[in-house]
Design a protein around this motif. Structure first.
Motif, PDB file in Angstrom:
ATOM      1  N   GLU A 163       0.839  -1.192   0.000  1.00 13.67           N
ATOM      2  CA  GLU A 163       0.000   0.000   0.000  1.00 13.67           C
ATOM      3  C   GLU A 163       0.877   1.246   0.000  1.00 13.67           C
ATOM      4  O   GLU A 163       1.912   1.267   0.678  1.00 13.67           O
ATOM      5  CB  GLU A 163      -0.896  -0.001   1.241  1.00 13.67           C
ATOM      6  N   ILE A 207      -3.198   3.926  -2.672  1.00 16.87           N
ATOM      7  CA  ILE A 207      -3.288   2.784  -3.581  1.00 16.87           C
ATOM      8  C   ILE A 207      -3.088   1.553  -2.719  1.00 16.87           C
ATOM      9  O   ILE A 207      -2.025   1.389  -2.093  1.00 16.87           O
ATOM     10  CB  ILE A 207      -2.234   2.842  -4.706  1.00 16.87           C
ATOM     11  N   THR A 231      -0.409  -2.179  -4.765  1.00 17.91           N
ATOM     12  CA  THR A 231       0.179  -1.624  -5.970  1.00 17.91           C
ATOM     13  C   THR A 231       0.547  -2.703  -6.983  1.00 17.91           C
ATOM     14  O   THR A 231       0.946  -3.823  -6.622  1.00 17.91           O
ATOM     15  CB  THR A 231       1.431  -0.806  -5.626  1.00 17.91           C
ATOM     16  N   ASP A 263       1.130   0.569 -12.006  1.00 23.48           N
ATOM     17  CA  ASP A 263       0.827   1.813 -11.277  1.00 23.48           C
ATOM     18  C   ASP A 263       2.026   2.751 -11.258  1.00 23.48           C
ATOM     19  O   ASP A 263       1.913   3.898 -10.804  1.00 23.48           O
ATOM     20  CB  ASP A 263       0.417   1.508  -9.830  1.00 23.48           C
ATOM     21  N   VAL A 274       6.946   1.057  -8.782  1.00 27.32           N
ATOM     22  CA  VAL A 274       6.552  -0.219  -8.188  1.00 27.32           C
ATOM     23  C   VAL A 274       7.489  -1.289  -8.739  1.00 27.32           C
ATOM     24  O   VAL A 274       7.619  -1.446  -9.956  1.00 27.32           O
ATOM     25  CB  VAL A 274       5.092  -0.565  -8.499  1.00 27.32           C
TER      26      VAL A 274
END
Lengths: 114, 110
Positions: free
Chosen positions: A18, A79, A82, A86, A113
């Motif tokens: 997250e 988010i 992820t 992203d 990411v």
């Protein structure tokens, strides 16, 4: 001159984690936005926020995304889990409540990411 | 049909020339039109906005709007190397969101 500020400037996270991206809009502005820009691509609308609720959102803004204005000054994008796709630059923007006014953009948070 | 369309370029002009950037939009209900400049890796910064038909001038920049043709343009006079950037056309409809075109890359050659 007032400006939109975003933190952090760069965030690296592992897939599935997250992340929370933070923004402080200009103080007398009423409309707040999150946009993202994947490297080399267009600026894409995610969500707009007014009067403490989402006013519009795009197809990109699915259940893994959420926004909050927790304390009257910060505006956050979360988010939840992820994905590699992203990875992008995320821009926060704000504008006044007057008609035909422009949106002012923050400097962006680059989310990577891995 | 894309909301906002721009020629991606690249557009190259010599220093001192006029650069002409064009944008079309699909929604006749669009109300406000914005030109942003974006340097590589940076955020969009506003150049000009226009919401009435006709021309609007600000220094070396002129925005032109033709709602009947759903067309908005940006002219940059006396182009400088520092004008080299990607220029984003953005349109706001009756709602709150701004729709962006893909941007036109401009290079001003010294």
């Amino acid at each position: 001159e007032p400006e939109v500020t975003q933190t952090p400037s760069h965030q690296v996270t592992q897939m599935g984690q997250e992340v929370i991206l933070r923004c402080v809009p200009i103080s007398n502005h009423l409309y707040f936005y999150w946009y993202r820009q994947i490297l080399g691509q267009k600026v894409e609308f995610l969500v707009s926020f007014y009067n403490n609720e989402i006013s519009e959102k795009s197809e990109i803004f699915d259940d893994q995304f959420s926004v909050e204005r927790p304390d009257g000054s910060n505006f956050t994008l979360k988010i939840r889990s992820t994905k590699l796709e992203d990875s992008a630059m995320y821009f926060c923007a704000s504008r006044t409540g007057q008609r035909n006014t422009e949106a002012f953009f923050g400097q962006g948070t680059r989310l990577t990411v891995v | 049909q894309k909301e906002v369309e721009q020629n991606s370029g690249p557009l190259s002009v010599p220093e001192g020339a006029i650069a002409s950037l064009n944008c079309t939009y699909s929604d006749r209900g669009s109300q406000s039109f914005f030109w942003y400049r974006q340097y590589s890796g940076k955020s969009p910064e506003l150049i000009m906005f226009i919401y009435s038909n006709g021309d609007k001038e600000d220094g070396r920049f002129t925005a032109q709007l033709n709602k009947a043709s759903q067309y908005v343009s940006l002219l940059i006079r006396d182009s400088q190397p520092s004008d080299s950037a990607t220029y984003l056309c953005a349109v706001r409809r009756t709602g709150n969101q701004f729709y962006f075109g893909t941007g036109t890359s401009l290079t001003v050659i010294p």
